[in-house]
Design a protein around this motif. Sequence first.
Motif, short mmCIF file in Angstrom:
data_model
loop_
_atom_site.label_atom_id
_atom_site.label_comp_id
_atom_site.label_asym_id
_atom_site.label_seq_id
_atom_site.Cartn_x
_atom_site.Cartn_y
_atom_site.Cartn_z
N ARG A 134 0.68 -1.38 0.03
CA ARG A 134 -0.15 0.23 -0.29
C ARG A 134 0.45 1.45 -0.04
NH1 ARG A 134 -3.08 -2.70 3.53
NH2 ARG A 134 -2.03 -1.25 5.33
N ALA A 135 1.54 1.37 0.76
CA ALA A 135 3.35 2.01 0.89
C ALA A 135 3.39 2.80 -0.71
CB ALA A 135 4.14 2.60 2.11
N ASP A 136 4.35 1.42 -1.37
CA ASP A 136 4.93 1.29 -2.27
C ASP A 136 2.59 2.35 -3.53
OD1 ASP A 136 7.00 0.60 -1.67
OD2 ASP A 136 6.46 -0.88 -2.25
N GLU A 137 2.21 1.63 -3.34
CA GLU A 137 1.56 2.18 -4.41
C GLU A 137 0.93 3.60 -3.93
OE1 GLU A 137 -1.87 -0.93 -4.28
OE2 GLU A 137 -1.41 -2.26 -4.65
N ALA A 138 0.56 4.61 -3.00
CA ALA A 138 0.87 5.50 -2.29
C ALA A 138 2.18 6.01 -2.78
CB ALA A 138 0.61 5.54 -1.01
N ASP A 139 2.92 5.78 -2.47
CA ASP A 139 4.16 6.45 -3.39
C ASP A 139 4.13 6.44 -4.62
OD1 ASP A 139 5.46 6.64 -1.15
OD2 ASP A 139 6.60 5.37 -1.13
N LYS A 140 3.33 6.00 -5.77
CA LYS A 140 3.48 5.74 -7.06
C LYS A 140 2.29 7.29 -7.31
CE LYS A 140 4.48 1.67 -7.99
NZ LYS A 140 4.40 -0.34 -8.48
N ARG A 141 1.17 7.00 -6.77
CA ARG A 141 0.26 8.22 -7.11
C ARG A 141 1.02 9.82 -6.54
NH1 ARG A 141 -3.11 3.87 -4.18
NH2 ARG A 141 -2.55 5.42 -2.72
N ALA A 142 1.70 9.82 -5.44
CA ALA A 142 2.37 10.80 -5.26
C ALA A 142 2.88 11.15 -6.11
CB ALA A 142 3.29 11.07 -3.83
N GLN A 143 3.89 10.56 -6.61
CA GLN A 143 4.91 10.59 -7.79
C GLN A 143 4.16 11.50 -9.03
OE1 GLN A 143 7.96 11.25 -8.00
NE2 GLN A 143 8.49 10.72 -6.31
N LYS A 144 3.06 10.21 -9.37
CA LYS A 144 2.10 10.80 -10.27
C LYS A 144 1.81 11.92 -10.40
CE LYS A 144 -0.87 7.10 -12.52
NZ LYS A 144 -1.16 6.64 -12.36
#
Length: 61
Positions: free
Chosen positions: A48-58
Motif C-alpha cells: 500500500r505504501a509503494d502504491e501511495a508513493d507512485k500516486r504521489a509521484q504521478k
Amino acid sequence: MGRDDRRKARDKNKQKLPQVPQNMKSDGLDVEFSQEVADQNDLEAMARADEADKRAQKRKS
C-alpha cells in the motif's frame, strides 16, 4: 465583579498545560525490519505504501 477578575482566573491554566517530553517525540523516520520476520500485515502495508508513493509521484509530475 469586574471583567478583569474573570480574565485572571481563566489565564492561570495556560501555564499548566502538559508538554510532550523530548524523549517521547518521534523523529518521523521509518524503522527498518527484516524481510524474514515480516508477517502478512507488514507485506500488505508495504504494498500500500509503494502504491501511495507512485500516486504521489504521478501527481507531482
